[in-house]
Motif scaffolding. Structure first.
Motif, PDB file in Angstrom:
ATOM      1  N   ILE A  46       0.831  -1.209   0.000  1.00  4.39           N
ATOM      2  CA  ILE A  46       0.000   0.000   0.000  1.00  4.39           C
ATOM      3  C   ILE A  46       0.864   1.257   0.000  1.00  4.39           C
ATOM      4  O   ILE A  46       0.587   2.213  -0.722  1.00  4.39           O
ATOM      5  N   MET A  47       1.915   1.256   0.793  1.00  2.90           N
ATOM      6  CA  MET A  47       2.774   2.439   0.904  1.00  2.90           C
ATOM      7  C   MET A  47       3.595   2.692  -0.365  1.00  2.90           C
ATOM      8  O   MET A  47       3.781   3.833  -0.760  1.00  2.90           O
ATOM      9  N   SER A  48       4.081   1.624  -0.987  1.00  2.76           N
ATOM     10  CA  SER A  48       5.003   1.804  -2.105  1.00  2.76           C
ATOM     11  C   SER A  48       4.364   1.597  -3.482  1.00  2.76           C
ATOM     12  O   SER A  48       4.856   2.133  -4.474  1.00  2.76           O
ATOM     13  N   GLY A  49       3.332   0.776  -3.535  1.00  2.02           N
ATOM     14  CA  GLY A  49       2.757   0.423  -4.834  1.00  2.02           C
ATOM     15  C   GLY A  49       3.549  -0.663  -5.540  1.00  2.02           C
ATOM     16  O   GLY A  49       3.218  -1.052  -6.661  1.00  2.02           O
ATOM     17  N   ASP A  50       4.574  -1.190  -4.880  1.00  2.76           N
ATOM     18  CA  ASP A  50       5.420  -2.223  -5.473  1.00  2.76           C
ATOM     19  C   ASP A  50       4.757  -3.590  -5.305  1.00  2.76           C
ATOM     20  O   ASP A  50       4.645  -4.095  -4.184  1.00  2.76           O
ATOM     21  N   PRO A  51       4.312  -4.209  -6.381  1.00  2.00           N
ATOM     22  CA  PRO A  51       3.591  -5.474  -6.268  1.00  2.00           C
ATOM     23  C   PRO A  51       4.445  -6.646  -5.784  1.00  2.00           C
ATOM     24  O   PRO A  51       3.906  -7.677  -5.392  1.00  2.00           O
ATOM     25  N   THR A  52       5.767  -6.489  -5.772  1.00  2.00           N
ATOM     26  CA  THR A  52       6.608  -7.597  -5.318  1.00  2.00           C
ATOM     27  C   THR A  52       6.494  -7.830  -3.808  1.00  2.00           C
ATOM     28  O   THR A  52       7.002  -8.822  -3.304  1.00  2.00           O
ATOM     29  N   HIS A  57       1.601 -16.516  -5.230  1.00  3.03           N
ATOM     30  CA  HIS A  57       0.905 -17.736  -4.796  1.00  3.03           C
ATOM     31  C   HIS A  57      -0.606 -17.498  -4.797  1.00  3.03           C
ATOM     32  O   HIS A  57      -1.082 -16.471  -4.318  1.00  3.03           O
ATOM     33  N   ASN A  58      -1.347 -18.454  -5.334  1.00  2.00           N
ATOM     34  CA  ASN A  58      -2.819 -18.370  -5.443  1.00  2.00           C
ATOM     35  C   ASN A  58      -3.294 -17.109  -6.169  1.00  2.00           C
ATOM     36  O   ASN A  58      -4.359 -16.594  -5.873  1.00  2.00           O
ATOM     37  N   ASN A  59      -2.460 -16.601  -7.069  1.00  2.00           N
ATOM     38  CA  ASN A  59      -2.819 -15.442  -7.899  1.00  2.00           C
ATOM     39  C   ASN A  59      -3.020 -14.156  -7.083  1.00  2.00           C
ATOM     40  O   ASN A  59      -3.679 -13.219  -7.522  1.00  2.00           O
ATOM     41  N   ALA A  60      -2.440 -14.116  -5.877  1.00  2.00           N
ATOM     42  CA  ALA A  60      -2.645 -12.980  -4.968  1.00  2.00           C
ATOM     43  C   ALA A  60      -2.133 -11.667  -5.559  1.00  2.00           C
ATOM     44  O   ALA A  60      -2.795 -10.637  -5.439  1.00  2.00           O
ATOM     45  N   ARG A  61      -0.980 -11.696  -6.193  1.00  2.00           N
ATOM     46  CA  ARG A  61      -0.415 -10.460  -6.755  1.00  2.00           C
ATOM     47  C   ARG A  61      -1.307  -9.889  -7.854  1.00  2.00           C
ATOM     48  O   ARG A  61      -1.590  -8.694  -7.879  1.00  2.00           O
ATOM     49  N   SER A  62      -1.776 -10.734  -8.738  1.00  2.00           N
ATOM     50  CA  SER A  62      -2.658 -10.265  -9.811  1.00  2.00           C
ATOM     51  C   SER A  62      -3.959  -9.711  -9.253  1.00  2.00           C
ATOM     52  O   SER A  62      -4.460  -8.695  -9.733  1.00  2.00           O
ATOM     53  N   LEU A  63      -4.497 -10.374  -8.244  1.00  2.00           N
ATOM     54  CA  LEU A  63      -5.748  -9.911  -7.641  1.00  2.00           C
ATOM     55  C   LEU A  63      -5.599  -8.544  -7.000  1.00  2.00           C
ATOM     56  O   LEU A  63      -6.421  -7.663  -7.225  1.00  2.00           O
ATOM     57  N   ILE A  64      -4.560  -8.370  -6.192  1.00  2.00           N
ATOM     58  CA  ILE A  64      -4.423  -7.101  -5.464  1.00  2.00           C
ATOM     59  C   ILE A  64      -4.155  -5.944  -6.417  1.00  2.00           C
ATOM     60  O   ILE A  64      -4.549  -4.811  -6.143  1.00  2.00           O
ATOM     61  N   MET A  65      -3.536  -6.231  -7.549  1.00  2.00           N
ATOM     62  CA  MET A  65      -3.252  -5.168  -8.513  1.00  2.00           C
ATOM     63  C   MET A  65      -4.503  -4.705  -9.253  1.00  2.00           C
ATOM     64  O   MET A  65      -4.496  -3.657  -9.888  1.00  2.00           O
ATOM     65  N   LYS A  66      -5.600  -5.453  -9.140  1.00  2.00           N
ATOM     66  CA  LYS A  66      -6.867  -5.050  -9.770  1.00  2.00           C
ATOM     67  C   LYS A  66      -7.627  -4.046  -8.917  1.00  2.00           C
ATOM     68  O   LYS A  66      -8.628  -3.497  -9.356  1.00  2.00           O
ATOM     69  N   VAL A  67      -7.152  -3.824  -7.699  1.00  2.00           N
ATOM     70  CA  VAL A  67      -7.817  -2.923  -6.758  1.00  2.00           C
ATOM     71  C   VAL A  67      -6.914  -1.706  -6.536  1.00  2.00           C
ATOM     72  O   VAL A  67      -5.705  -1.855  -6.367  1.00  2.00           O
ATOM     73  N   GLU A  68      -7.500  -0.525  -6.547  1.00  2.00           N
ATOM     74  CA  GLU A  68      -6.731   0.688  -6.261  1.00  2.00           C
ATOM     75  C   GLU A  68      -6.273   0.655  -4.800  1.00  2.00           C
ATOM     76  O   GLU A  68      -7.009   0.192  -3.926  1.00  2.00           O
ATOM     77  N   ARG A  69      -5.081   1.156  -4.553  1.00  2.00           N
ATOM     78  CA  ARG A  69      -4.546   1.134  -3.182  1.00  2.00           C
ATOM     79  C   ARG A  69      -5.403   1.932  -2.218  1.00  2.00           C
ATOM     80  O   ARG A  69      -5.572   1.542  -1.066  1.00  2.00           O
ATOM     81  N   ASP A  70      -5.994   3.038  -2.664  1.00  2.00           N
ATOM     82  CA  ASP A  70      -6.858   3.804  -1.760  1.00  2.00           C
ATOM     83  C   ASP A  70      -8.113   3.015  -1.393  1.00  2.00           C
ATOM     84  O   ASP A  70      -8.642   3.155  -0.292  1.00  2.00           O
ATOM     85  N   GLU A  71      -8.567   2.136  -2.286  1.00  2.00           N
ATOM     86  CA  GLU A  71      -9.710   1.274  -1.962  1.00  2.00           C
ATOM     87  C   GLU A  71      -9.334   0.258  -0.891  1.00  2.00           C
ATOM     88  O   GLU A  71     -10.158  -0.094  -0.040  1.00  2.00           O
ATOM     89  N   LEU A  72      -8.094  -0.215  -0.926  1.00  2.00           N
ATOM     90  CA  LEU A  72      -7.622  -1.137   0.105  1.00  2.00           C
ATOM     91  C   LEU A  72      -7.611  -0.457   1.467  1.00  2.00           C
ATOM     92  O   LEU A  72      -8.103  -1.016   2.456  1.00  2.00           O
ATOM     93  N   VAL A  73      -7.069   0.768   1.508  1.00  2.00           N
ATOM     94  CA  VAL A  73      -7.024   1.520   2.767  1.00  2.00           C
ATOM     95  C   VAL A  73      -8.440   1.773   3.268  1.00  2.00           C
ATOM     96  O   VAL A  73      -8.732   1.604   4.455  1.00  2.00           O
ATOM     97  N   GLU A  74      -9.332   2.161   2.375  1.00  2.00           N
ATOM     98  CA  GLU A  74     -10.716   2.439   2.752  1.00  2.00           C
ATOM     99  C   GLU A  74     -11.378   1.197   3.356  1.00  2.00           C
ATOM    100  O   GLU A  74     -12.050   1.273   4.385  1.00  2.00           O
ATOM    101  N   GLU A  75     -11.202   0.060   2.728  1.00  2.00           N
ATOM    102  CA  GLU A  75     -11.808  -1.184   3.220  1.00  2.00           C
ATOM    103  C   GLU A  75     -11.239  -1.564   4.590  1.00  2.00           C
ATOM    104  O   GLU A  75     -11.987  -1.961   5.485  1.00  2.00           O
ATOM    105  N   ILE A  76      -9.942  -1.438   4.751  1.00  2.00           N
ATOM    106  CA  ILE A  76      -9.308  -1.767   6.032  1.00  2.00           C
ATOM    107  C   ILE A  76      -9.814  -0.835   7.128  1.00  2.00           C
ATOM    108  O   ILE A  76     -10.145  -1.272   8.235  1.00  2.00           O
TER     109      ILE A  76
END
Length: 87
Positions: A46-52, A57-76
């Motif tokens: 969230i802080m860096s935007g670096d997907p690495t 594993h389990n397609n987690a990187r591809s999934l999280i990149m489909k969501v805007e980082r501000d949406e992640l912060v909002e949901e949390i």
């Protein structure tokens, strides 16, 4: 043989929409399964935007990149407020 005077149609099926809550759950579980500290890794992403920061594993990187980082912060933040008494 095809008639070259007619327009051909190509239809791509839209991927089903996945909720931010579900993305976070899948990513958290994938990071845990691989032995990472999921909180640290998700915060790093969230802080860096670096997907690495997120395992593939389990397609987690591809999934999280489909969501805007501000949406992640909002949901949390929404979940945090919802689970605490000072609503």
């Amino acid at each position: 043989m095809q008639n070259m005077n007619n327009t051909q149609y190509f239809r791509v099926e839209k991927e089903p929409e996945i909720r931010v809550h579900d993305v976070l759950k899948i990513v958290y579980e994938a990071l845990s399964e691989k032995g990472y500290n999921p909180v640290n890794q998700i915060v790093g992403y969230i802080m860096s935007g670096d997907p690495t920061y997120i395992t593939s594993h389990n397609n987690a990187r591809s999934l999280i990149m489909k969501v805007e980082r501000d949406e992640l912060v909002e949901e949390i933040l929404k979940e945090y407020i919802h689970t605490n008494s000072w609503k």
